[in-house]
Design a protein around this motif. Structure first.
Motif, mmCIF file in Angstrom:
data_model
loop_
_atom_site.group_PDB
_atom_site.id
_atom_site.type_symbol
_atom_site.label_atom_id
_atom_site.label_comp_id
_atom_site.label_asym_id
_atom_site.label_seq_id
_atom_site.Cartn_x
_atom_site.Cartn_y
_atom_site.Cartn_z
ATOM 1 N N GLN A 157 0.792 -1.295 0.307
ATOM 2 C CA GLN A 157 0.060 0.086 0.018
ATOM 3 C C GLN A 157 0.965 1.208 -0.056
ATOM 4 O O GLN A 157 1.779 1.339 0.474
ATOM 5 N N GLN A 158 0.443 2.276 -0.588
ATOM 6 C CA GLN A 158 0.978 3.544 -0.551
ATOM 7 C C GLN A 158 0.144 4.378 0.250
ATOM 8 O O GLN A 158 -0.925 5.198 -0.354
ATOM 9 N N PHE A 159 0.501 4.479 1.445
ATOM 10 C CA PHE A 159 -0.484 5.320 2.488
ATOM 11 C C PHE A 159 -0.368 6.884 2.041
ATOM 12 O O PHE A 159 0.613 7.280 1.708
ATOM 13 N N CYS A 160 -1.485 7.485 2.626
ATOM 14 C CA CYS A 160 -1.381 8.919 2.592
ATOM 15 C C CYS A 160 -0.421 9.610 3.464
ATOM 16 O O CYS A 160 -0.163 8.873 4.565
ATOM 17 N N THR A 161 -0.198 10.715 3.179
ATOM 18 C CA THR A 161 0.720 11.626 4.304
ATOM 19 C C THR A 161 -0.430 12.261 4.949
ATOM 20 O O THR A 161 -1.700 12.124 4.806
ATOM 21 N N PRO A 162 0.174 12.797 6.232
ATOM 22 C CA PRO A 162 -0.972 13.426 6.977
ATOM 23 C C PRO A 162 -1.343 14.910 6.570
ATOM 24 O O PRO A 162 -2.075 15.661 7.106
ATOM 25 N N ASP A 163 -0.948 15.302 5.167
ATOM 26 C CA ASP A 163 -1.295 16.506 4.985
ATOM 27 C C ASP A 163 -2.463 16.480 3.963
ATOM 28 O O ASP A 163 -2.565 16.076 2.594
ATOM 29 N N LEU A 164 -3.541 16.559 4.732
ATOM 30 C CA LEU A 164 -4.953 16.553 4.177
ATOM 31 C C LEU A 164 -5.515 17.575 3.189
ATOM 32 O O LEU A 164 -5.974 17.155 2.273
ATOM 33 N N THR A 165 -4.770 18.827 3.159
ATOM 34 C CA THR A 165 -5.028 19.775 2.478
ATOM 35 C C THR A 165 -4.549 19.315 1.041
ATOM 36 O O THR A 165 -5.329 19.584 0.037
ATOM 37 N N LYS A 166 -3.507 18.881 1.037
ATOM 38 C CA LYS A 166 -2.860 18.513 -0.169
ATOM 39 C C LYS A 166 -3.576 17.197 -1.036
ATOM 40 O O LYS A 166 -4.207 17.264 -1.968
ATOM 41 N N HIS A 167 -4.288 16.122 0.175
ATOM 42 C CA HIS A 167 -4.951 15.215 -0.666
ATOM 43 C C HIS A 167 -6.441 15.485 -1.148
ATOM 44 O O HIS A 167 -6.846 15.099 -2.027
ATOM 45 N N VAL A 168 -6.807 16.556 -0.425
ATOM 46 C CA VAL A 168 -8.023 17.057 -0.620
ATOM 47 C C VAL A 168 -8.194 17.861 -2.080
ATOM 48 O O VAL A 168 -8.912 17.801 -3.106
ATOM 49 N N GLY A 169 -7.053 18.576 -2.455
ATOM 50 C CA GLY A 169 -6.586 19.171 -3.557
ATOM 51 C C GLY A 169 -6.544 18.019 -4.831
ATOM 52 O O GLY A 169 -7.168 18.328 -5.794
ATOM 53 N N GLU A 170 -5.990 16.987 -4.621
ATOM 54 C CA GLU A 170 -5.781 15.952 -5.483
ATOM 55 C C GLU A 170 -7.073 15.384 -5.886
ATOM 56 O O GLU A 170 -7.460 15.157 -7.053
ATOM 57 N N LEU A 171 -8.099 15.245 -4.860
ATOM 58 C CA LEU A 171 -9.108 14.774 -5.183
ATOM 59 C C LEU A 171 -10.028 15.951 -6.011
ATOM 60 O O LEU A 171 -10.796 15.628 -6.847
ATOM 61 N N ASN A 172 -9.828 16.981 -5.490
ATOM 62 C CA ASN A 172 -10.583 18.345 -6.081
ATOM 63 C C ASN A 172 -10.240 18.341 -7.599
ATOM 64 O O ASN A 172 -11.250 18.371 -8.605
#
Length: 317
Positions: free
Chosen positions: A280-295
């Motif tokens: 697995q490639q787990f997410c980082t704690p940077d939720l703002t970054k991951h929300v941006g990826e989804l957006n």
């Protein structure tokens, strides 16, 4: 007994009583049950480790329970009804819930699909000639949840490879039944994640057309979310969850064998199947970054008219 000794004892007793009263609210919060809903894939390895290795308890959540749900919609229903306090919700389902006005907040991110991963695959029946993205046009494809992370990643892969997803018929089929619908020729292909990929291949029910890791962008498969009301009322609980999740992910990176055992336990799968699955490639704690990826992906696919606002959906104390 002298009056001084009696007064001293009464004073000590009163102090102990006051101390107990002051401690009780925190103790009650620590003991309050916290149920965490998830969908049955190895991507939830972070919380599996947090539960099995005692990280939740160590970090302040003394009474946690993991609840398996069929798909992201089931997770949302569990959190909305209060049956669960926290849920791992497929990225697109989370986006849709926010878009429809539900007041949820992201408190963690599960794992990633796309470049650098080999945990998600589209598998076609052996008797169907499917080799490229465009070959899926006119076919029937099963996904575990419409607009879930699997579905959206497949749509992005189709888009980047020049296929028209509108020419594909999608059916919602839970992971546990995907092998059956391939065997019964109900569908032409399935989009699924580990350890289901390994199980389907072991049973010789299909061939991998793509692991969809040749896309230009990563997609977070799911976010750990809760209601804003619960998060605001339990800030220490949210912080404890985040700390334990971080430890669970670090444990997975350092202890793959033990993580496979923990994952097999909560998925009720043969550990050999889990071990055969990709890392697995787990997410980082940077939720703002991951929300941006989804957006970005949701907008490019035309599945959303406006992006989520990270300042609103990412919980902060």
């Amino acid at each position: 007994m002298t009056n001084d000794v009696a007064r001293t004892r009464r004073g000590l007793g009163l102090a102990a009583l006051v101390a107990a009263v002051l401690v009780l609210p925190g103790l009650a919060a620590a003991q309050e049950p916290v149920k965490i809903a998830f969908t049955p894939t190895a991507a939830a390895g972070g919380i599996f480790n947090a539960q099995a290795e005692g990280f939740f308890a160590k970090d302040g959540l003394a009474n946690t329970e993991l609840m398996s749900q069929q798909n992201g919609v089931g997770v949302v229903a569990a959190v909305q009804s209060g049956s669960a306090q926290i849920g791992s919700v497929a990225a697109g389902v989370f986006f849709g819930a926010i878009e429809n006005g539900l007041d949820y907040v992201a408190i963690g991110c599960q794992s990633l699909f796309g470049p650098g991963t080999k945990v998600l695959a589209v598998i076609a029946r052996k008797d169907i000639d499917i080799k490229t993205a465009k070959d899926f046009e006119g076919k029937r494809v099963a996904v575990p949840g419409i607009n879930g992370g699997h579905h959206i990643m497949f749509l992005e892969w189709l888009r980047e490879n020049g296929a028209d997803s509108k020419k594909i018929t999608f059916l919602e089929v839970a992971h546990a039944q995907q092998g059956d619908v391939l065997r019964g020729k109900t569908v032409d292909a399935v989009v699924t994640a580990e350890p289901n990929v390994a199980r389907i291949l072991k049973n010789d029910l299909g061939v991998v057309v793509s692991y969809m890791n040749d896309t230009k962008r990563n997609l977070p498969d799911a976010f750990f979310m809760t209601t804003r009301a619960w998060a605001d009322a339990h800030p220490d609980g949210v912080k404890a969850f985040q700390a334990a999740l971080k430890e669970g992910v670090a444990f997975a990176d350092a202890n793959p064998a033990e993580t496979s055992e923990n994952t097999a336990k909560f998925l009720k799968q043969d550990v050999a199947i889990v071990q055969a699955a990709g890392k697995q490639q787990f997410c980082t704690p940077d939720l703002t970054k991951h929300v941006g990826e989804l957006n970005t992906i949701m907008l490019d696919l035309g599945l959303a008219k406006k992006p989520m606002d990270p300042k609103k959906v990412v919980w902060t104390p």
